[in-house]
Write an enzyme that holds these catalytic residues in place. Structure first.
Site, PDB file in Angstrom:
ATOM      1  N   CYS A  43       0.816  -1.215   0.000  1.00  0.00           N
ATOM      2  CA  CYS A  43       0.000   0.000   0.000  1.00  0.00           C
ATOM      3  C   CYS A  43       0.848   1.263   0.000  1.00  0.00           C
ATOM      4  O   CYS A  43       0.649   2.160  -0.813  1.00  0.00           O
ATOM      5  CB  CYS A  43      -0.935  -0.005   1.201  1.00  0.00           C
ATOM      6  SG  CYS A  43      -1.972   1.475   1.295  1.00  0.00           S
ATOM      7  N   CYS A  48      -1.513   1.727  -2.973  1.00  0.00           N
ATOM      8  CA  CYS A  48      -2.544   2.752  -2.775  1.00  0.00           C
ATOM      9  C   CYS A  48      -2.012   4.176  -2.731  1.00  0.00           C
ATOM     10  O   CYS A  48      -2.541   5.069  -3.392  1.00  0.00           O
ATOM     11  CB  CYS A  48      -3.294   2.491  -1.467  1.00  0.00           C
ATOM     12  SG  CYS A  48      -3.578   0.773  -1.067  1.00  0.00           S
ATOM     13  N   TYR A 179      -9.497  -2.968 -10.688  1.00  0.00           N
ATOM     14  CA  TYR A 179      -9.018  -1.769 -10.006  1.00  0.00           C
ATOM     15  C   TYR A 179      -7.750  -1.197 -10.647  1.00  0.00           C
ATOM     16  O   TYR A 179      -7.711  -0.045 -11.096  1.00  0.00           O
ATOM     17  CB  TYR A 179      -8.673  -2.082  -8.541  1.00  0.00           C
ATOM     18  CG  TYR A 179      -9.793  -2.382  -7.603  1.00  0.00           C
ATOM     19  CD1 TYR A 179     -10.168  -1.478  -6.617  1.00  0.00           C
ATOM     20  CD2 TYR A 179     -10.470  -3.595  -7.655  1.00  0.00           C
ATOM     21  CE1 TYR A 179     -11.176  -1.767  -5.703  1.00  0.00           C
ATOM     22  CE2 TYR A 179     -11.486  -3.895  -6.756  1.00  0.00           C
ATOM     23  CZ  TYR A 179     -11.830  -2.981  -5.787  1.00  0.00           C
ATOM     24  OH  TYR A 179     -12.820  -3.271  -4.894  1.00  0.00           O
ATOM     25  N   GLU A 183      -7.321   2.159 -12.972  1.00  0.00           N
ATOM     26  CA  GLU A 183      -6.683   3.297 -12.308  1.00  0.00           C
ATOM     27  C   GLU A 183      -5.475   3.779 -13.110  1.00  0.00           C
ATOM     28  O   GLU A 183      -5.293   4.988 -13.318  1.00  0.00           O
ATOM     29  CB  GLU A 183      -6.296   2.912 -10.888  1.00  0.00           C
ATOM     30  CG  GLU A 183      -7.510   2.789  -9.982  1.00  0.00           C
ATOM     31  CD  GLU A 183      -7.231   2.158  -8.629  1.00  0.00           C
ATOM     32  OE1 GLU A 183      -8.075   2.269  -7.725  1.00  0.00           O
ATOM     33  OE2 GLU A 183      -6.149   1.540  -8.464  1.00  0.00           O
ATOM     34  N   HIS A 438     -27.527  21.311  -0.235  1.00  0.00           N
ATOM     35  CA  HIS A 438     -27.597  21.857  -1.589  1.00  0.00           C
ATOM     36  C   HIS A 438     -26.653  23.057  -1.753  1.00  0.00           C
ATOM     37  O   HIS A 438     -26.478  23.828  -0.812  1.00  0.00           O
ATOM     38  CB  HIS A 438     -29.042  22.295  -1.871  1.00  0.00           C
ATOM     39  CG  HIS A 438     -29.251  22.849  -3.226  1.00  0.00           C
ATOM     40  ND1 HIS A 438     -29.317  22.070  -4.354  1.00  0.00           N
ATOM     41  CD2 HIS A 438     -29.418  24.138  -3.636  1.00  0.00           C
ATOM     42  CE1 HIS A 438     -29.511  22.846  -5.400  1.00  0.00           C
ATOM     43  NE2 HIS A 438     -29.579  24.114  -5.001  1.00  0.00           N
TER      44      HIS A 438
END
Length: 461
Positions: A43, A48, A179, A183, A438
């Site tokens: 990672c 990641c 994934y 990516e 909003h």
């Protein structure tokens, strides 16, 4: 003298192993952790974190293009790939240092070497020394899998090498539809590369909700990424710095780089598992474990990608923490694998939690679908041809929200928060009763009132 040199020996300094070592040491255990490469694991070092840094950088090109619609005139800009790689390396080095420091501060001893099992209680270090341990935790993660050998496989790179390319390739062929493939397709395209994705299935993102798969593919193709499905790469030829990729369809593609992202396999080779009697799960090739992460040997545990259960960093961390709580904290904890949120940092971004429509219809007799597909407010000014998808899967009998799927900017950030509600078994009425914030895209999740589809399974006669 103590019966063992340490109470816990952890093999692997990734996120899961580090968490386990720190928590166990906090309970007073004598802990040693070995890492043969760099602290932080997949990672932090080659997954990641560097991926997300590359993704964020690749967004800049689109932001510059969109700026004109908001009145900005931006002079000619330039991009330097080596600068990106160098700055990424600095950040990864900083994080690696933090991992090392945190382990040592917790009171665990770190050894920068390979470690393999000699028997159920003995680990041999790369230095030749042996260490005995009451408990052993295997957290060696996974590695890219290139699949079957094909002619020219030596010319193919994985995501590992993609982070260290000396220059940005002008043309890239990527095999895979999950994934990592998508990516990196977005990363390279964002920086200006011509990208072709090759995938064996009928559509990308196998296992995701069908609407997510269709919507994401359409958006990727709008961004200029070519997606070829129903075929695979059979051969890669090299001609100097160029490559020719041959497909099962009979066609070929010229490129500067060929990348495979077709899956990962558990790092179980040459660990001495057979010497210690640790069994491999024949279904997935990972170390076989029970619900407590215990292997076939009572004092040996395994967590993270090496078990090939749910290959996500936060899951490995949760497993490592649960192991330490259970074994050293005397607080038995099992990881709950239900309702785990996940994200694909493609462009557009995907965030999802819970059941897909297909899964829900297989498990529940009545399923309501709430879905919206709209142009985001930013695109009304920038002129960009893009749309956002939001979808809720609801149990028609109880009104419970079973799944949430979002494709669009900040989808991962949005779904992380929604995952709390889904895990708490919030109902569609709870969503409806929440006042909309909003103007946001997320307000659509609490303003969809009418089902777009209702599925009622007929009872068997």
């Amino acid at each position: 003298m103590a019966e063992f040199d340490v109470d816990l020996f952890v093999i692997g300094g990734g996120s899961g192993g580090v968490r386990a070592a720190r928590i166990a040491a906090g309970y007073g255990a004598r802990v040693m952790i070995a890492e043969e490469y760099r602290m932080g694991g997949t990672c932090v070092i080659r997954g990641c974190v560097p991926k997300k840094l590359f993704v964020m950088g690749s967004h800049v090109r689109q932001e510059i293009e969109d700026a004109a619609g908001f009145g900005w005139t931006i002079p000619e800009v330039s991009f330097d790939w080596p600068t990106l790689v160098a700055n990424k390396d600095k950040e990864i080095a900083r994080l690696e240092g933090a991992y090392t420091t945190n382990v040592e501060k917790a009171g665990a001893k770190l050894v920068k070497t390979r470690a393999v099992l000699e028997d159920a209680h003995t680990v041999r270090l790369g230095t030749g020394e042996t260490v005995t341990a009451k408990y052993i935790l295997i957290a060696t993660g996974g590695a890219p899998n290139h699949g079957a050998e094909i002619p020219g496989i030596e010319h193919v790179i994985s995501s590992n090498e993609a982070f260290h390319l000396p220059e940005l390739p002008r043309r890239v062929v990527i095999q895979g539809g999950g994934y990592i493939a998508l990516e990196f397709a977005g990363i390279f395209a964002g920086y200006g590369s011509d990208v072709t994705v090759v995938y064996r299935g009928d559509n990308i993102l196998r296992g995701f909700d069908e609407d997510v798969r269709k919507h994401t593919r359409a958006e990727l193709e709008k961004r200029g990424i070519t997606i070829l499905t129903g075929c695979t790469i059979t051969k890669v030829d090299r001609h100097g710095k160029d490559f020719t990729t041959h497909l099962t369809s009979g066609s070929s593609i010229a490129s500067d780089r060929v990348m495979f992202a077709i899956g990962r396999h558990p790092n179980v080779a040459n660990l001495g598992l057979e010497k210690a009697g640790v069994a491999i799960n024949p279904k997935n090739g990972g170390i076989e474990v029970d619900g407590w992460s215990k292997t076939s040997v009572d004092n040996i545990y395994a967590i993270g990608d090496v078990t090939h259960r749910v290959n996500l960093t936060p899951v490995a961390i949760r497993e490592g923490h649960a192991f330490a709580d259970t074994v050293f904290g005397k607080r038995p904890v099992q990881v709950d694998y239900a309702m785990i949120p996940t994200a694909v940092f493609a462009q557009p971004e995907i965030g999802t939690v819970g059941l897909t429509e297909h899964e829900a219809r297989a498990q529940f007799p009545n399923v309501d679908i709430y879905k919206t597909d709209f142009r985001p407010i930013k695109a009304t000014m920038s002129g960009r041809d893009t749309r956002v998808l939001m979808k809720l899967v609801v149990d028609g009998a109880t009104d419970r929200v079973l799944g949430c799927h979002v494709v669009g900017d900040c989808a991962a950030e949005l779904v992380q928060a929604v995952a709390i509600a889904v895990r708490m078994k919030a109902t569609k009425a709870d969503f409806d009763a929440t006042v909309a914030l909003h103007p946001t895209a997320a307000e659509e999740l609490v303003t969809m009132r009418t089902p777009t589809a209702r599925h009622v399974r007929q009872a068997a006669e």
